[in-house]
Design an enzyme around this catalytic site. Structure first.
Site, short mmCIF file in Angstrom:
data_model
loop_
_atom_site.label_atom_id
_atom_site.label_comp_id
_atom_site.label_asym_id
_atom_site.label_seq_id
_atom_site.Cartn_x
_atom_site.Cartn_y
_atom_site.Cartn_z
N HIS A 38 0.83 -1.19 0.00
CA HIS A 38 0.00 0.00 0.00
C HIS A 38 0.87 1.25 0.00
O HIS A 38 0.63 2.20 -0.73
CB HIS A 38 -0.88 -0.02 1.25
CG HIS A 38 -1.83 1.11 1.33
ND1 HIS A 38 -2.99 1.14 0.61
CD2 HIS A 38 -1.80 2.26 2.03
CE1 HIS A 38 -3.64 2.25 0.88
NE2 HIS A 38 -2.92 2.95 1.74
N GLU A 81 -1.79 -5.04 -4.48
CA GLU A 81 -2.51 -4.56 -3.31
C GLU A 81 -3.91 -5.14 -3.27
O GLU A 81 -4.39 -5.55 -2.21
CB GLU A 81 -2.55 -3.03 -3.35
CG GLU A 81 -3.06 -2.41 -2.08
CD GLU A 81 -3.52 -0.99 -2.27
OE1 GLU A 81 -3.75 -0.58 -3.44
OE2 GLU A 81 -3.65 -0.28 -1.28
N ASN A 113 26.51 -22.83 -2.80
CA ASN A 113 27.35 -24.01 -2.83
C ASN A 113 26.88 -25.04 -1.82
O ASN A 113 26.78 -26.22 -2.12
CB ASN A 113 28.79 -23.63 -2.53
CG ASN A 113 29.58 -23.46 -3.82
OD1 ASN A 113 29.21 -24.02 -4.84
ND2 ASN A 113 30.62 -22.67 -3.76
#
Lengths: 120, 698
Positions: free
Chosen positions: B48, B70, B430
């Site tokens: 918002h 929204e 990794n």
């Protein structure tokens, strides 16, 4: 000159509102949410309150309701910053005692025009 | 008055990025089975806010995009829509997209329109195809009707050439309690045209029943002039529900003389209660968002232009600033005290002077600490992106992984934080890709199905240590060794310690992944990671146990601006060696020294042969006192896992030095990483130990 309490949890909006109003000669105090605003309003009487609606801790509508309960703020104009989609918010705000609203997004000119409407 | 909105852009961008992080964290925390309302609310508020801000500051494409998000979140918040994993994933994707848009705008780059459009479409599909029937279609319909009606009203006013309006306004008793005031409204009206107001006292109760806080008056207003109805509506917009209101156009032909007579008719029309239909009332509302929110890229860029000049800013806790101001205050007091002493100095004031100076020293040190503290950020700035990364990657790889963050509030210099991000991402990837096994393999190995990756940060001495720990399969020394031999990185006969074997993965061109995935294993990697860490003045080490997991620890200095240094003397020159690089200092005798033809000098320290670097030769110091190795000192330093002995005249004190860039003020000099200014005003060069070690080994 009239003093205004500007309440918004967003720093950029708060800065924009505050900068605009100060530029027009008003005295502006900023608050970051409803709780902060209520404390500040108790410490000093403002001539007008401009508040955002969606805020953490205490939202704008609850803030307006709380302020209206204070003798000093019975007739003080209180404006809420709301989005065009928030029609139900407008109703809730009115029920809580809001004077009116400023529809977001707004530009500094619109803000000043609206403030002039209530403060002259 | 015109206000340059660009000045607020920087803050807006910062807040928006914070908001995006909040949304991301919130979305990742959502538990499908048991949705926390407050969590949804927080996410909604962030969206918002971005929407509101971007609209206000002129980034229409952003507000347009956020609007869809929204709406979706709003429905979730109100419980009208179920929170599904698909919806969360779509929202996460949108957060990424939004982040890209904002980054592009703040960097004044082009927004990838196609990507934005695609994402928006996905969002809209989710919005419309979700488990709730939206009434957006009907809304759009009614909006169309409204604006149509609006045009009709306005045009009819104009074509009839109306000369004004008649307004019957009876506020409800509680109107004043909303902060509205009829007088102010009349003042507004009078700005529009000539206003005549007639007040009606009839509603006022007797004196004893009168409540002064209520409004019992009503008014009959006439306003002359060619005024659009919307402007009148605007003024009454806020009180529509707090009053009885009738707005009627004045008769076109009514002249001043006729007006009193006309009142009668107008009154009748009021009695007929021809109130404005709700439909007309809508005309005063702002234009629907869709109309002004077409993506206007140029405009967006324009708006961003002056706002973001690539300046970087930092948010500082007010507490830190207060401390700083306090310190400066103390400093000013000390200064005035000292100047008082100096004004009429006599020998018996020596004690006072000494006191003052020691105070000055203390305050300066504290001030320095406080200033450095401002640049310190919690490591959570880096850590916070990992929950998302782990979530996405583990889904992609079908692995079950829990991420544990420890010590997120550990503070570290802003520059370090920024530069740390990429190496850490690499290490975590990794661990995810190569470290943690597939769920089935884990169960087979008697481990819990869900693997754990721990990111931990803590302070140790003047360093910050960051560990990436996993409970995966660990590094297999034999595989590493075979691979290194295969790639020709080491000799088949090479004898390596465990530590040296693990460090093979830091060599360029080394990758153990059996197949290359897009998660990690592009061959460039660990060598770059190590180089980055070393550039920051840190080092990296690996601890691993086959089948149990690996830990990679990064040691970094807390700040890059100040260094703990050992100052040394070579003739008249002073040099600074970073304290952390020094292993030991030794006196050598002739028997320890070996001279290898063409390879320079080495000396034997316990069972190790260490190359010697004669500082006075490298830096051309003519005043050096010790020319024979046995006359001076050898400082053994380590950089990039290799050692060398620096031959110097003498060790001086240890001190903190402020690093000044040599490159920025002069040019890059090999073997030197920077310079500093010593207490007596002279310049000392700070040695680049890894660089010197490299030199010595060539």
């Amino acid at each position: 000159m009239a003093s205004i309490l500007a309440v918004d949890d967003s720093a950029s909006m708060r800065q924009m509102v505050s900068f605009t109003l100060k530029g027009a000669g008003y005295t502006v105090v900023e608050a970051v949410d409803g709780v902060d605003a209520l404390n500040k309003a108790k410490g000093q009487k403002f001539d007008c309150v401009v508040t955002d609606v969606n805020m953490p801790n205490k939202d704008g509508i609850t803030l307006i309701k709380d302020l209206r309960g204070l003798p000093d703020y019975k007739f003080i104009p209180m404006l809420m910053l709301t989005t065009e989609s928030g029609m139900d918010k407008k109703q809730a705000g009115k029920a809580a005692g809001a004077t009116g609203w400023i529809v977001k997004p707004f530009n500094p000119e619109q803000l000043l025009k609206t403030i002039k409407k209530v403060l002259g | 008055m015109s206000i340059d909105m660009a000045q607020f852009h920087q803050v807006f961008f910062e807040e928006s990025f914070e908001g995006l992080d909040v949304m991301e964290t919130g979305l990742l925390n959502l538990d499908m089975g048991d949705v926390d309302d407050e969590e949804i609310n927080t996410i909604f508020r962030a969206a918002h806010y971005i929407k509101g801000g971007s609209g206000t500051f002129g980034f229409t494409s952003v507000s347009d995009f956020t609007h869809v998000m929204e709406t979706l979140l709003d429905e979730m918040r109100d419980g009208r829509r179920q929170v599904t994993q698909t919806a969360v994933d779509v929202l996460l994707g949108s957060v990424d997209c939004l982040r890209e848009m904002l980054t592009a705008i703040s960097d004044e780059q082009d927004v990838d329109e196609a990507r934005v459009a695609e994402h928006k479409k996905t969002l809209e599909i989710e919005l419309n195809g979700g488990e709730v029937k939206t009434d957006s279609a009907t809304e759009t319909g009614s909006e169309a009707v409204v604006s149509e009606a609006g045009t009709i009203t306005d045009s009819s006013v104009n074509s009839d050439g109306e000369q004004g309006w008649h307004i019957a306004f009876s506020p409800h008793a509680h109107l004043l309690k909303t902060g509205n005031d009829p007088v102010r409204m009349f003042r507004e009206l009078s700005h529009l045209g000539e206003l005549t107001a007639t007040v009606d006292f009839q509603g006022v109760p007797g004196f004893y029943d009168l409540d002064p806080e209520e409004c019992h008056l009503s008014w009959d207003l006439k306003i002359a002039g060619d005024i659009p109805e919307a402007e009148i509506d605007d003024i009454f917009d806020w009180v529509e529900e707090e009053c009885d209101l009738a707005i009627q156009p004045l008769s076109a032909k009514s002249t001043k003389a006729e007006q009193s007579a006309a009142t009668q008719t107008v009154d009748e029309s009021i009695q007929a209660k021809t109130e404005k239909t709700p439909l007309q009332a809508e005309t005063a509302k702002p234009v629907p968002a869709t109309e002004n929110s077409k993506p206007k890229n140029d405009k967006n860029k324009e708006a961003a232009k002056s706002g973001a000049k690539g300046s970087s800013s930092i948010r500082v806790d007010t507490g830190k600033i207060d401390t700083l101001i306090n310190m400066v205050g103390e400093l000013v007091i000390t200064q005035s005290m000292l100047s008082l002493v100096g004004e009429h100095f006599e020998l018996n004031k020596l004690d006072q002077l000494k006191n003052g100076l020691s105070q000055l020293e203390r305050h300066t040190r504290e001030l320095q600490e406080s200033v450095m503290n401002i640049r310190m950020l919690p490591i959570s700035f880096v850590f916070s992106r990992f929950p998302r990364l782990v979530h996405d990657l583990s889904t992609k790889l079908d692995k079950k992984i829990e991420l544990v963050l420890v010590g997120e509030n550990t503070e570290v210099d802003k520059t370090v934080v920024e530069l740390l991000s990429d190496p850490l991402v690499h290490l975590v990837r990794n661990s995810l890709d190569h470290g943690i096994e597939m769920p089935a393999d884990r169960i087979a190995a008697g481990k819990p199905e869900t693997g754990t990756i721990t990111l931990e940060a803590y302070h140790r001495g003047g360093n910050i240590v960051i560990e990436v720990k996993d409970d995966g399969k660990g590094l297999n020394k034999d595989v590493l060794r075979a691979k290194a031999i295969e790639k020709g990185l080491i000799d088949e006969a090479a004898i390596l310690t465990d530590k040296q074997t693990y460090e093979l993965i830091f060599m360029a061109g080394f990758s153990t992944a059996e197949k290359l995935t897009d998660v990690s294993g592009r061959g460039v990697g660990m060598d770059v990671v190590r180089r980055n860490i070393q550039t920051l003045g840190g080092n990296i080490e690996i601890i691993s146990e086959l089948g149990k997991g690996s830990t990679i620890a990064i040691h970094l200095p807390l700040t890059l601006a100040i260094l703990d240094g050992q100052s040394i003397a070579v003739g008249d020159e002073r040099f600074i060696i970073p304290l952390g690089a020094i292993i030991e200092s030794v006196n050598v005798n002739e028997s320890m020294i070996n001279r290898v033809a063409g390879k320079g000098e080495t000396f034997r320290l316990r069972d190790e042969y260490i190359p010697i670097v004669r500082m006075h030769e490298i830096f051309g110091v003519k005043t050096a006192q010790a020319l024979k190795l046995t006359d001076g000192l050898l400082v053994v330093v380590e950089g990039q896992g290799m050692r060398c002995g620096l031959f110097i005249d003498d060790l001086l004190g240890q001190q903190q030095v402020v690093i000044k860039s040599l490159e920025a003020n002069y040019r890059k000099v090999e073997g030197v990483s920077g310079a500093t200014i010593l207490g007596d005003g002279s310049v000392a060069l700070i040695l680049d130990i890894p660089g010197l070690v490299r030199l010595s080994n060539q």
